[in-house]
Scaffold this motif. Structure first.
Motif, mmCIF file in Angstrom:
data_model
loop_
_atom_site.group_PDB
_atom_site.id
_atom_site.type_symbol
_atom_site.label_atom_id
_atom_site.label_comp_id
_atom_site.label_asym_id
_atom_site.label_seq_id
_atom_site.Cartn_x
_atom_site.Cartn_y
_atom_site.Cartn_z
ATOM 1 N N ALA A 135 0.834 -1.205 0.000
ATOM 2 C CA ALA A 135 0.000 0.000 0.000
ATOM 3 C C ALA A 135 0.867 1.253 0.000
ATOM 4 O O ALA A 135 0.591 2.216 -0.735
ATOM 5 C CB ALA A 135 -0.938 -0.003 1.209
ATOM 6 N N ILE A 136 1.920 1.262 0.800
ATOM 7 C CA ILE A 136 2.826 2.426 0.839
ATOM 8 C C ILE A 136 3.559 2.566 -0.487
ATOM 9 O O ILE A 136 3.708 3.678 -1.007
ATOM 10 C CB ILE A 136 3.805 2.306 2.026
ATOM 11 N N GLN A 137 3.988 1.450 -1.067
ATOM 12 C CA GLN A 137 4.654 1.504 -2.363
ATOM 13 C C GLN A 137 3.722 2.095 -3.419
ATOM 14 O O GLN A 137 4.131 2.965 -4.201
ATOM 15 C CB GLN A 137 5.103 0.097 -2.797
ATOM 16 N N HIS A 138 2.501 1.650 -3.429
ATOM 17 C CA HIS A 138 1.536 2.113 -4.432
ATOM 18 C C HIS A 138 1.115 3.557 -4.183
ATOM 19 O O HIS A 138 1.106 4.381 -5.094
ATOM 20 C CB HIS A 138 0.308 1.190 -4.431
ATOM 21 N N ARG A 139 0.769 3.858 -2.932
ATOM 22 C CA ARG A 139 0.231 5.174 -2.584
ATOM 23 C C ARG A 139 1.298 6.257 -2.600
ATOM 24 O O ARG A 139 1.059 7.373 -3.057
ATOM 25 C CB ARG A 139 -0.424 5.093 -1.202
ATOM 26 N N GLU A 140 2.509 5.932 -2.076
ATOM 27 C CA GLU A 140 3.541 6.957 -1.905
ATOM 28 C C GLU A 140 4.743 6.778 -2.822
ATOM 29 O O GLU A 140 5.627 7.623 -2.828
ATOM 30 C CB GLU A 140 3.990 6.980 -0.439
ATOM 31 N N GLY A 141 4.771 5.669 -3.555
ATOM 32 C CA GLY A 141 5.885 5.432 -4.470
ATOM 33 C C GLY A 141 7.212 5.126 -3.782
ATOM 34 O O GLY A 141 8.265 5.300 -4.377
ATOM 35 N N ILE A 142 7.155 4.689 -2.535
ATOM 36 C CA ILE A 142 8.388 4.368 -1.802
ATOM 37 C C ILE A 142 8.707 2.898 -2.021
ATOM 38 O O ILE A 142 7.941 2.020 -1.629
ATOM 39 C CB ILE A 142 8.230 4.652 -0.286
ATOM 40 N N ASN A 143 9.851 2.647 -2.665
ATOM 41 C CA ASN A 143 10.275 1.280 -2.950
ATOM 42 C C ASN A 143 11.629 0.933 -2.354
ATOM 43 O O ASN A 143 12.048 -0.214 -2.433
ATOM 44 C CB ASN A 143 10.321 1.053 -4.462
ATOM 45 N N ASP A 144 12.297 1.912 -1.794
ATOM 46 C CA ASP A 144 13.627 1.702 -1.228
ATOM 47 C C ASP A 144 13.503 0.952 0.107
ATOM 48 O O ASP A 144 12.904 1.469 1.056
ATOM 49 C CB ASP A 144 14.301 3.057 -1.014
ATOM 50 N N PRO A 145 14.080 -0.272 0.198
ATOM 51 C CA PRO A 145 13.973 -1.043 1.445
ATOM 52 C C PRO A 145 14.520 -0.307 2.674
ATOM 53 O O PRO A 145 13.978 -0.458 3.767
ATOM 54 C CB PRO A 145 14.781 -2.308 1.159
ATOM 55 N N SER A 146 15.547 0.513 2.496
ATOM 56 C CA SER A 146 16.105 1.220 3.659
ATOM 57 C C SER A 146 15.128 2.276 4.176
ATOM 58 O O SER A 146 14.991 2.471 5.384
ATOM 59 C CB SER A 146 17.466 1.845 3.340
#
Length: 174
Positions: A135-146
């Motif tokens: 959901a965070i990846q989709h909604r906010e575009g955050i894909n960096d594991p760190s």
């Protein structure tokens, strides 16, 4: 101290606490009736779960370990509480690799690799729910594991594993 939380209530509490990141894993433990204690343990022991003198169980966490490891250890020990209460006996001590310690205070021979893997899976699912990561990846575009690791209060290494992304630690320079 005996826990009055039944199996369906345990699951409801776990799901309730999973809704917010970072998960308040210590709050969940207390809500389940399992107090968390931070104590000095040998460096190679991350945590333990044992019967509480007044009934129920209690968790001990190595207070010298990093915060992210402490969080995962609490979640791991809760995995034993949820899935393996009938195997805890006089206690389970988990080493740094989250394997049942065969030396020291507890020599629990009924908890083996299968149960440790289940406790690790429970901990990862509790602290880093895939549906929330997605959901965070989709909604906010955050894909960096760190970046996600910081958001979830976990280690970079654990987040890489959870996301199925190879982990190559960056060299640190003094």
């Amino acid at each position: 101290m005996t826990s009055k939380v039944g199996p369906s209530q345990k699951l409801a509490l776990v799901n309730h606490f999973r809704r917010n990141v970072p998960v308040d894993v210590e709050g969940l433990s207390f809500a389940l009736g399992v107090p968390v204690n931070y104590i000095e343990l040998p460096d190679d022991i991350s945590g333990m779960i044992e019967p509480h003198p007044l009934g129920g169980y209690q968790i001990f966490i190595n207070r010298k370990h990093p915060f992210t490891r402490q969080r995962f250890t609490i979640a791991h020990e809760l995995g034993h509480y949820i899935h393996h209460a009938n195997l805890i006996g006089s206690g389970i001590g988990d080493d740094r690799a989250y394997r049942s310690a065969d030396t020291g205070r507890y020599k629990n021979t009924v908890v083996g690799p299968k149960q440790e893997t289940e406790a690790n899976r429970f901990a990862a699912t509790l602290l880093m729910p895939l549906e929330t990561i997605h959901a965070i990846q989709h909604r906010e575009g955050i894909n960096d594991p760190s970046v996600l690791a910081k958001r979830f209060g976990g280690s970079e290494h654990a987040m890489h594993i959870r996301m199925g992304v190879p982990y190559e630690p960056q060299p640190s320079f003094l």
